[in-house]
Design an enzyme around this catalytic site. Structure first.
Site, PDB file in Angstrom:
ATOM      1  N   ASN A   1      27.925  27.651  13.125  1.00  0.00           N
ATOM      2  CA  ASN A   1      29.266  28.128  14.380  1.00  0.00           C
ATOM      3  C   ASN A   1      30.189  27.880  13.402  1.00  0.00           C
ATOM      4  O   ASN A   1      30.961  26.454  13.218  1.00  0.00           O
ATOM      5  CB  ASN A   1      29.210  27.774  15.494  1.00  0.00           C
ATOM      6  CG  ASN A   1      30.562  27.352  16.006  1.00  0.00           C
ATOM      7  OD1 ASN A   1      31.613  28.115  15.869  1.00  0.00           O
ATOM      8  ND2 ASN A   1      30.436  27.081  17.449  1.00  0.00           N
TER       9      ASN A   1
ATOM     10  N   ASP B   1      31.377  36.046  21.274  1.00  0.00           N
ATOM     11  CA  ASP B   1      32.070  35.264  22.450  1.00  0.00           C
ATOM     12  C   ASP B   1      32.499  36.141  23.706  1.00  0.00           C
ATOM     13  O   ASP B   1      33.259  35.680  25.130  1.00  0.00           O
ATOM     14  CB  ASP B   1      33.293  34.041  22.110  1.00  0.00           C
ATOM     15  CG  ASP B   1      32.842  32.422  22.892  1.00  0.00           C
ATOM     16  OD1 ASP B   1      32.224  32.017  22.827  1.00  0.00           O
ATOM     17  OD2 ASP B   1      33.926  31.343  22.446  1.00  0.00           O
TER      18      ASP B   1
ATOM     19  N   LEU C   1      35.193  23.517  31.567  1.00  0.00           N
ATOM     20  CA  LEU C   1      35.755  22.845  31.635  1.00  0.00           C
ATOM     21  C   LEU C   1      35.756  21.713  30.283  1.00  0.00           C
ATOM     22  O   LEU C   1      34.602  21.528  30.256  1.00  0.00           O
ATOM     23  CB  LEU C   1      36.221  22.301  32.855  1.00  0.00           C
ATOM     24  CG  LEU C   1      36.503  23.134  34.484  1.00  0.00           C
ATOM     25  CD1 LEU C   1      36.300  22.243  35.212  1.00  0.00           C
ATOM     26  CD2 LEU C   1      37.677  23.809  33.384  1.00  0.00           C
TER      27      LEU C   1
ATOM     28  N   GLY D   1      31.836  20.333  28.449  1.00  0.00           N
ATOM     29  CA  GLY D   1      32.296  18.315  28.037  1.00  0.00           C
ATOM     30  C   GLY D   1      33.058  17.711  29.329  1.00  0.00           C
ATOM     31  O   GLY D   1      32.578  16.620  29.748  1.00  0.00           O
TER      32      GLY D   1
ATOM     33  N   GLY E   1      33.915  19.565  32.945  1.00  0.00           N
ATOM     34  CA  GLY E   1      33.076  19.684  34.372  1.00  0.00           C
ATOM     35  C   GLY E   1      31.785  18.759  33.865  1.00  0.00           C
ATOM     36  O   GLY E   1      31.288  18.755  34.866  1.00  0.00           O
TER      37      GLY E   1
ATOM     38  N   ASN F   1      31.097  15.786  32.721  1.00  0.00           N
ATOM     39  CA  ASN F   1      31.478  14.344  32.239  1.00  0.00           C
ATOM     40  C   ASN F   1      32.727  13.694  33.616  1.00  0.00           C
ATOM     41  O   ASN F   1      31.953  12.530  33.203  1.00  0.00           O
ATOM     42  CB  ASN F   1      31.247  14.321  31.734  1.00  0.00           C
ATOM     43  CG  ASN F   1      29.632  14.764  30.573  1.00  0.00           C
ATOM     44  OD1 ASN F   1      29.138  13.187  30.198  1.00  0.00           O
ATOM     45  ND2 ASN F   1      30.101  15.555  29.288  1.00  0.00           N
TER      46      ASN F   1
END
Length: 401
Positions: free
Chosen positions: A11, A143, A204, A326, A328, A330
């Protein structure tokens, strides 16, 4: 030397290369890391979240050489059977992942004006990987491709037709690899048949987007021609009245480029809070009573709930609302606040389930009495890219069974 094939997932960003090495049989991650400071005075390579090691200043090929060296030290270099590249923007030329050829490279170059920073970085990474691994089949995963199933009424802007016809101005959407992976995992978790299902997925993170998935296909999404549209994010404004931007330009004499920079890098959670774009910092400030941090979070949550509700209108049925990314995955606080604003759908959150750590993995967080189920599913874009590479490379593994 290892006796099994592996997939190298790459990436390339504007100044970094993230990579993962996955076992082709199970798609378990064997090694991951990031090379940062591409084309800068100071460059670093860190592996498996460890301490960064300084690299000589170098471009993409030099950074990939350092990554190849790390693979060689772990007896993985000769096992690389496939390489999967994340490419940010495929325009309307790519509806699915493809094996990389000269024609594919030319087509990526053709649409790169839509995402110049990211696409040209990907092209540099592809060219470097082809030189370093000349015998290895390489695959491009876009993407935007998951959202190529949007109907015209969902992807068109209310602008003169010539802008779409002559310039390709339309909504493309992003985070497609994440939304595709999470939607598949959600069907399994909720026990739903793909052809009779309706999901709204909230990815999110510092970048954030919503996707409506009907019968396994993306039918609406919040990001548009660029990732700036839609939700308020870490530093991005999300939806803003263009008339307001024109008024600001007139009052401040800022140029369109100035305002684009402001909307992309100085807005969102950072812009409203004046404190940080990092939600973890803002949550701490929330509990300390910081007024603008609380306002930033409330605005963030309001936009998420509004977009989830709006995207549900693109479905024939609503079987599940899924949090990922990350934030959404945590943030107990954000999930709770969003869910409270979705009571109109009969969504009821189970407090104890919602408080489970992300280490639990895929999990339901709605109460048993909830009319619509809600879940957290950790995204795994690297695994999705590897699976696409395996499928296209015709390596038949247990991961595809």
């Amino acid at each position: 030397m290892t006796e099994f094939p592996v997939v190298l997932v790459i990436n390339c960003g504007s100044s970094s290369i993230k990579f993962s090495v996955l076992d082709a049989a199970s798609c378990d991650c064997l090694l991951n890391g990031v090379a940062e400071g591409i084309n800068a005075e100071r460059a670093f390579l860190s592996l498996n979240g460890g301490e960064p090691v300084a690299l000589a200043p170098r471009g993409y090929e030099g950074a990939l050489q350092a990554i190849a060296g790390a693979l060689a030290q772990r007896d993985l270099i000769d096992s690389v059977a496939l390489i999967g590249h994340r490419v940010a923007h495929g325009g309307d030329l790519f509806t699915e992942s493809v094996i990389i050829s000269e024609e594919v490279i030319n087509n990526i170059r053709q649409v790169s004006s839509l995402a110049p920073l990211h696409n040209y970085a990907s092209l540099s990474g592809i060219a470097s990987a082809q030189r370093l691994f000349p015998q290895v089949m390489q695959v491009a995963v876009f993407d935007t491709s998951f959202h190529q199933t949007l109907a015209p009424e969902a992807f068109l802007y209310g602008l003169p037709w010539e802008y779409y016809q002559n310039l390709g101005v339309r909504r493309y959407g992003f985070h497609g690899t994440s939304h595709r992976y999470v939607s598949r995992r959600a069907l399994a978790l909720l026990g739903l048949p793909e052809q009779e299902s309706g999901l709204v997925i909230a990815h999110l993170g510092n970048g954030a987007s919503i996707c409506a998935v009907r019968n396994g296909r993306s039918v609406d999404t919040s990001m548009g021609m660029t990732p700036l549209e839609g939700l308020m994010m870490g530093t991005r404004s999300g939806d803003v009245d263009f008339g307001a931007m024109a008024w600001i330009a007139g009052e401040t004499r800022q140029t369109l480029s100035d305002l684009e920079r402001v909307a992309n890098t100085a807005s969102g959670l950072l812009g409203i809070s004046g404190l940080s774009s990092d939600l973890r910092v803002l949550e701490q400030a929330w509990h300390e009573g910081h007024a603008r941090a609380r306002l930033a979070i409330k605005t963030f949550v309001h936009r998420i709930a509004r977009h989830i509700a709006g995207h549900a209108a693109a479905l024939q049925r609503l079987d599940g609302i899924i949090f990922t990314g990350g934030i959404g995955e945590n943030s107990v606080l954000i999930r709770r606040l969003v869910s409270e604003r979705l009571a109109v759908f009969g969504l009821e959150m189970d407090v104890a389930r919602n408080q489970q750590p992300n280490s639990v993995g895929e999990r339901l967080i709605s109460a048993d009495a909830s009319r619509v189920r809600c879940a957290v599913i950790p995204t795994n874009e690297e695994r999705m890219i590897a699976l696409d590479a395996i499928r296209l490379g015709r390596i038949h593994t247990a991961a595809l069974a």
